[in-house]
Scaffold this motif. Sequence first.
Motif, PDB file in Angstrom:
ATOM      1  N   ALA A 350      28.217  60.328  70.669  1.00  0.00           N
ATOM      2  CA  ALA A 350      28.518  61.358  71.665  1.00  0.00           C
ATOM      3  C   ALA A 350      29.059  62.629  71.046  1.00  0.00           C
ATOM      4  CB  ALA A 350      29.516  60.807  72.698  1.00  0.00           C
ATOM      5  N   ASP A 351      29.778  62.511  69.923  1.00  0.00           N
ATOM      6  CA  ASP A 351      30.336  63.717  69.300  1.00  0.00           C
ATOM      7  C   ASP A 351      29.351  64.372  68.339  1.00  0.00           C
ATOM      8  OD1 ASP A 351      30.302  61.966  67.191  1.00  0.00           O
ATOM      9  OD2 ASP A 351      32.474  61.955  66.859  1.00  0.00           O
ATOM     10  N   GLY A 352      28.145  63.799  68.218  1.00  0.00           N
ATOM     11  CA  GLY A 352      27.124  64.407  67.364  1.00  0.00           C
ATOM     12  C   GLY A 352      27.388  64.265  65.883  1.00  0.00           C
ATOM     13  N   ARG A 353      28.304  63.382  65.495  1.00  0.00           N
ATOM     14  CA  ARG A 353      28.628  63.204  64.076  1.00  0.00           C
ATOM     15  C   ARG A 353      27.977  61.912  63.578  1.00  0.00           C
ATOM     16  NH1 ARG A 353      34.967  64.002  63.190  1.00  0.00           N
ATOM     17  NH2 ARG A 353      34.223  63.881  61.030  1.00  0.00           N
ATOM     18  N   TYR A 354      27.231  62.053  62.492  1.00  0.00           N
ATOM     19  CA  TYR A 354      26.534  60.913  61.899  1.00  0.00           C
ATOM     20  C   TYR A 354      26.801  60.896  60.405  1.00  0.00           C
ATOM     21  CZ  TYR A 354      23.976  61.109  66.325  1.00  0.00           C
ATOM     22  OH  TYR A 354      23.649  61.128  67.647  1.00  0.00           O
ATOM     23  N   ASP A 355      27.117  59.720  59.882  1.00  0.00           N
ATOM     24  CA  ASP A 355      27.326  59.622  58.446  1.00  0.00           C
ATOM     25  C   ASP A 355      26.098  59.007  57.789  1.00  0.00           C
ATOM     26  OD1 ASP A 355      27.460  56.886  58.894  1.00  0.00           O
ATOM     27  OD2 ASP A 355      29.645  56.805  58.805  1.00  0.00           O
ATOM     28  N   LEU A 356      26.185  58.787  56.493  1.00  0.00           N
ATOM     29  CA  LEU A 356      25.032  58.311  55.743  1.00  0.00           C
ATOM     30  C   LEU A 356      24.559  56.947  56.231  1.00  0.00           C
ATOM     31  CD1 LEU A 356      23.092  58.882  53.440  1.00  0.00           C
ATOM     32  CD2 LEU A 356      24.749  57.852  51.862  1.00  0.00           C
ATOM     33  N   GLY A 357      25.505  56.084  56.602  1.00  0.00           N
ATOM     34  CA  GLY A 357      25.122  54.770  57.095  1.00  0.00           C
ATOM     35  C   GLY A 357      24.349  54.843  58.401  1.00  0.00           C
ATOM     36  N   ASP A 358      24.625  55.842  59.223  1.00  0.00           N
ATOM     37  CA  ASP A 358      23.913  55.994  60.492  1.00  0.00           C
ATOM     38  C   ASP A 358      22.498  56.529  60.307  1.00  0.00           C
ATOM     39  OD1 ASP A 358      26.233  55.250  61.924  1.00  0.00           O
ATOM     40  OD2 ASP A 358      26.994  57.312  61.808  1.00  0.00           O
ATOM     41  N   LEU A 359      22.237  57.236  59.206  1.00  0.00           N
ATOM     42  CA  LEU A 359      20.989  57.979  59.057  1.00  0.00           C
ATOM     43  C   LEU A 359      20.029  57.393  58.034  1.00  0.00           C
ATOM     44  CD1 LEU A 359      22.622  61.536  59.009  1.00  0.00           C
ATOM     45  CD2 LEU A 359      21.420  60.484  60.930  1.00  0.00           C
ATOM     46  N   LEU A 360      20.568  56.887  56.916  1.00  0.00           N
ATOM     47  CA  LEU A 360      19.692  56.472  55.827  1.00  0.00           C
ATOM     48  C   LEU A 360      18.796  55.299  56.224  1.00  0.00           C
ATOM     49  CD1 LEU A 360      18.746  56.719  52.925  1.00  0.00           C
ATOM     50  CD2 LEU A 360      20.683  55.284  52.227  1.00  0.00           C
ATOM     51  N   GLU A 361      19.386  54.256  56.773  1.00  0.00           N
ATOM     52  CA  GLU A 361      18.595  53.075  57.110  1.00  0.00           C
ATOM     53  C   GLU A 361      17.536  53.377  58.175  1.00  0.00           C
ATOM     54  OE1 GLU A 361      19.210  48.388  58.463  1.00  0.00           O
ATOM     55  OE2 GLU A 361      20.940  49.667  58.009  1.00  0.00           O
ATOM     56  N   PRO A 362      17.850  54.097  59.275  1.00  0.00           N
ATOM     57  CA  PRO A 362      16.791  54.431  60.241  1.00  0.00           C
ATOM     58  C   PRO A 362      15.663  55.250  59.621  1.00  0.00           C
ATOM     59  CG  PRO A 362      18.943  54.763  61.237  1.00  0.00           C
ATOM     60  CD  PRO A 362      19.178  54.492  59.783  1.00  0.00           C
ATOM     61  N   ALA A 363      15.998  56.186  58.716  1.00  0.00           N
ATOM     62  CA  ALA A 363      14.958  56.996  58.088  1.00  0.00           C
ATOM     63  C   ALA A 363      14.042  56.133  57.223  1.00  0.00           C
ATOM     64  CB  ALA A 363      15.585  58.101  57.251  1.00  0.00           C
ATOM     65  N   LEU A 364      14.628  55.220  56.433  1.00  0.00           N
ATOM     66  CA  LEU A 364      13.824  54.375  55.561  1.00  0.00           C
ATOM     67  C   LEU A 364      12.993  53.381  56.369  1.00  0.00           C
ATOM     68  CD1 LEU A 364      16.414  53.705  52.720  1.00  0.00           C
ATOM     69  CD2 LEU A 364      14.447  55.250  52.664  1.00  0.00           C
ATOM     70  N   ASN A 365      13.611  52.781  57.388  1.00  0.00           N
ATOM     71  CA  ASN A 365      12.867  51.832  58.222  1.00  0.00           C
ATOM     72  C   ASN A 365      11.710  52.519  58.934  1.00  0.00           C
ATOM     73  OD1 ASN A 365      14.479  49.686  57.486  1.00  0.00           O
ATOM     74  ND2 ASN A 365      15.870  49.920  59.229  1.00  0.00           N
ATOM     75  N   ARG A 366      11.944  53.745  59.402  1.00  0.00           N
ATOM     76  CA  ARG A 366      10.875  54.469  60.085  1.00  0.00           C
ATOM     77  C   ARG A 366       9.753  54.811  59.110  1.00  0.00           C
ATOM     78  NH1 ARG A 366       7.898  55.043  64.504  1.00  0.00           N
ATOM     79  NH2 ARG A 366       7.485  57.218  65.091  1.00  0.00           N
ATOM     80  N   LYS A 367      10.105  55.133  57.862  1.00  0.00           N
ATOM     81  CA  LYS A 367       9.080  55.440  56.875  1.00  0.00           C
ATOM     82  C   LYS A 367       8.252  54.180  56.581  1.00  0.00           C
ATOM     83  CE  LYS A 367       7.162  58.486  54.172  1.00  0.00           C
ATOM     84  NZ  LYS A 367       7.718  58.880  52.885  1.00  0.00           N
ATOM     85  N   ARG A 368       8.897  53.046  56.495  1.00  0.00           N
ATOM     86  CA  ARG A 368       8.169  51.786  56.321  1.00  0.00           C
ATOM     87  C   ARG A 368       7.182  51.577  57.473  1.00  0.00           C
ATOM     88  NH1 ARG A 368      13.365  48.898  55.104  1.00  0.00           N
ATOM     89  NH2 ARG A 368      13.364  48.261  52.919  1.00  0.00           N
ATOM     90  N   GLU A 369       7.691  51.771  58.684  1.00  0.00           N
ATOM     91  CA  GLU A 369       6.872  51.564  59.879  1.00  0.00           C
ATOM     92  C   GLU A 369       5.662  52.505  59.887  1.00  0.00           C
ATOM     93  OE1 GLU A 369       7.296  52.291  64.702  1.00  0.00           O
ATOM     94  OE2 GLU A 369       9.103  51.974  63.479  1.00  0.00           O
ATOM     95  N   LEU A 370       5.872  53.762  59.520  1.00  0.00           N
ATOM     96  CA  LEU A 370       4.784  54.728  59.514  1.00  0.00           C
ATOM     97  C   LEU A 370       3.729  54.362  58.473  1.00  0.00           C
ATOM     98  CD1 LEU A 370       6.777  58.068  59.926  1.00  0.00           C
ATOM     99  CD2 LEU A 370       5.441  56.857  61.657  1.00  0.00           C
ATOM    100  N   TYR A 371       4.167  53.918  57.288  1.00  0.00           N
ATOM    101  CA  TYR A 371       3.205  53.481  56.274  1.00  0.00           C
ATOM    102  C   TYR A 371       2.407  52.278  56.773  1.00  0.00           C
ATOM    103  CZ  TYR A 371       4.720  56.515  52.449  1.00  0.00           C
ATOM    104  OH  TYR A 371       4.968  57.595  51.652  1.00  0.00           O
ATOM    105  N   GLY A 372       3.112  51.363  57.463  1.00  0.00           N
ATOM    106  CA  GLY A 372       2.414  50.190  57.987  1.00  0.00           C
ATOM    107  C   GLY A 372       1.368  50.574  59.027  1.00  0.00           C
ATOM    108  N   ASP A 373       1.727  51.486  59.930  1.00  0.00           N
ATOM    109  CA  ASP A 373       0.768  51.921  60.955  1.00  0.00           C
ATOM    110  C   ASP A 373      -0.400  52.675  60.333  1.00  0.00           C
ATOM    111  OD1 ASP A 373       2.417  50.789  62.808  1.00  0.00           O
ATOM    112  OD2 ASP A 373       3.334  52.669  63.472  1.00  0.00           O
ATOM    113  N   ALA A 374      -0.114  53.515  59.346  1.00  0.00           N
ATOM    114  CA  ALA A 374      -1.191  54.259  58.675  1.00  0.00           C
ATOM    115  C   ALA A 374      -2.116  53.304  57.933  1.00  0.00           C
ATOM    116  CB  ALA A 374      -0.601  55.284  57.713  1.00  0.00           C
ATOM    117  N   LEU A 375      -1.529  52.259  57.343  1.00  0.00           N
ATOM    118  CA  LEU A 375      -2.337  51.276  56.625  1.00  0.00           C
ATOM    119  C   LEU A 375      -3.271  50.537  57.585  1.00  0.00           C
ATOM    120  CD1 LEU A 375      -2.975  49.826  53.974  1.00  0.00           C
ATOM    121  CD2 LEU A 375      -1.067  48.263  54.443  1.00  0.00           C
ATOM    122  N   LYS A 376      -2.755  50.140  58.750  1.00  0.00           N
ATOM    123  CA  LYS A 376      -3.594  49.459  59.735  1.00  0.00           C
ATOM    124  C   LYS A 376      -4.740  50.361  60.196  1.00  0.00           C
ATOM    125  CE  LYS A 376       0.173  46.603  61.542  1.00  0.00           C
ATOM    126  NZ  LYS A 376       1.034  46.332  62.732  1.00  0.00           N
ATOM    127  N   ALA A 377      -4.436  51.648  60.429  1.00  0.00           N
ATOM    128  CA  ALA A 377      -5.479  52.567  60.871  1.00  0.00           C
ATOM    129  C   ALA A 377      -6.530  52.760  59.788  1.00  0.00           C
ATOM    130  CB  ALA A 377      -4.861  53.919  61.253  1.00  0.00           C
TER     131      ALA A 377
END
Length: 482
Positions: A350-377
């Motif tokens: 709610a306060d708009g503050r995010y630290d490295l733990g809040d951001l790094l893992e979602p970014a990496l997981n999303r990159k994994r997911e995107l590579y997986g979807d691109a690979l399937k296509a």
Amino acid sequence: MKALRVDAEANLSPIVAKLEAEREVLRTVWPHAKAMLPPDSLPVLTAWGTALGKAIGELQAFLPLEQSIETLGALPDESVIHGLLDSLALRIAELPEPSAQHAAAAVLSVAQARLDALRAANATLTHASEQARTASRVSEIYSAETEAALVGIYRKVQTRFSELYRQLNAEDEGVFEAEMKQDKASLDFKVDFYKRGKFPPGAFHREGHQDSMGLCLYLALMDHLQGNKFTFAVLDDVLMSVDTGHRREVTRMLKAQFPGTQFVLTTHDPVWLKFMQTAGLVPSKNIVRFRKWSVETGPSIWVDNDVWNEIEAAIDNDNMREAAAQLRNYLEYVTAEACQAFRAKVLFSADGRYDLGDLLEPALNRKRELYGDALKAAETWGGAVEVLAIKARKQNLEDAIRAATIEHWQINPTVHFNAWANLGRKDFAAVVAAYKEVVTQFHCPTCSGLLELTPPRGSKKHLLCACGASSLSFAAKAKVPA
């Protein structure tokens, strides 16, 4: 003394008036004397006229008093010209009286001269009237052509301006339009406000939108005036009021719409500076940081280093706390940009503050997911080369994540506690190398631009950079009905 002077000047006035009257008589006589008297007698009249003028001037000046008194004692003697005037009178008397025929001829001569003057004046009037009509017509044509040319320019500029502004604000002003009209000696400039009418830019749009409008208007004007010659521009802190999301669009617009223009951008905002680096708009080697500035000496700059060089310099100086702080700050920044670019899901704060733990893992997981979807296509299209390339990139990402996970434990204590004193150069250099490789996975190896998912909303279609070298497609081949 003043009263005496007034009395003296009053007494002199009749004398001055008399002298002026005699001078006027001489002026009347002079043309006749010049025509009828011998030339050797004329200097006498000239000298007498000069003496009259001198006496009039000295008496009117009054001071010095001695001069006026001396002038009064030596007023021009009119007797010197009596003989000449008598001789002139005799010559005039000898002239024959004009007859009626001569008088009529004289009248006709004068009438002819005046008629010639009238005809010349009429001819001049006719010529001047023709010139005036021609000039008026030229002025009308010039005004009409100028106005038409300006209207054409305004239409081109307003169209280009609207295109650029719509690109920056596609999410809420995708149908934005502008209007430029000639209003006497000024320009009437109005912009659309969510299809509720057109108003001056400052009427309803907030400061950030006005700043982006100013930038778009400048670029549209330069694009029209210079065309392909628009190769250099200086933008001095033009985005201070523009929010981060729209700054991203400005970066994309500058790279896409003006690829042949070299921009010099200044800013006081380090976040905007880092974003320009991340997006690949400005390479690190092209950044100059001013340490101070004065009128006398001009700017003083720091030695140019990007964030990794700064971190490595801190490690070389055994300043692990400084190196860790810079690394963590940069990772928080770049992972926030990656989450935005990849449309990653981040736990809301709610306060708009995010630290490295809040951001790094979602970014990496999303990159994994995107590579997986691109690979399937890619597999649906049967492109072996593309499939292998995506698998290689996905493996590189996994290797980078694995190395960073091993070293992750060293960042927080290095920043927040005295454990930094127990880490050597080699220990923390391994941390930096691991995360540098992770950050590399977010960028295009060709242009160094941050990879972005397009479109920003809705079904994803591509993961690409500004240059297109790292483009991945999520479009699968349609299945053929059995």
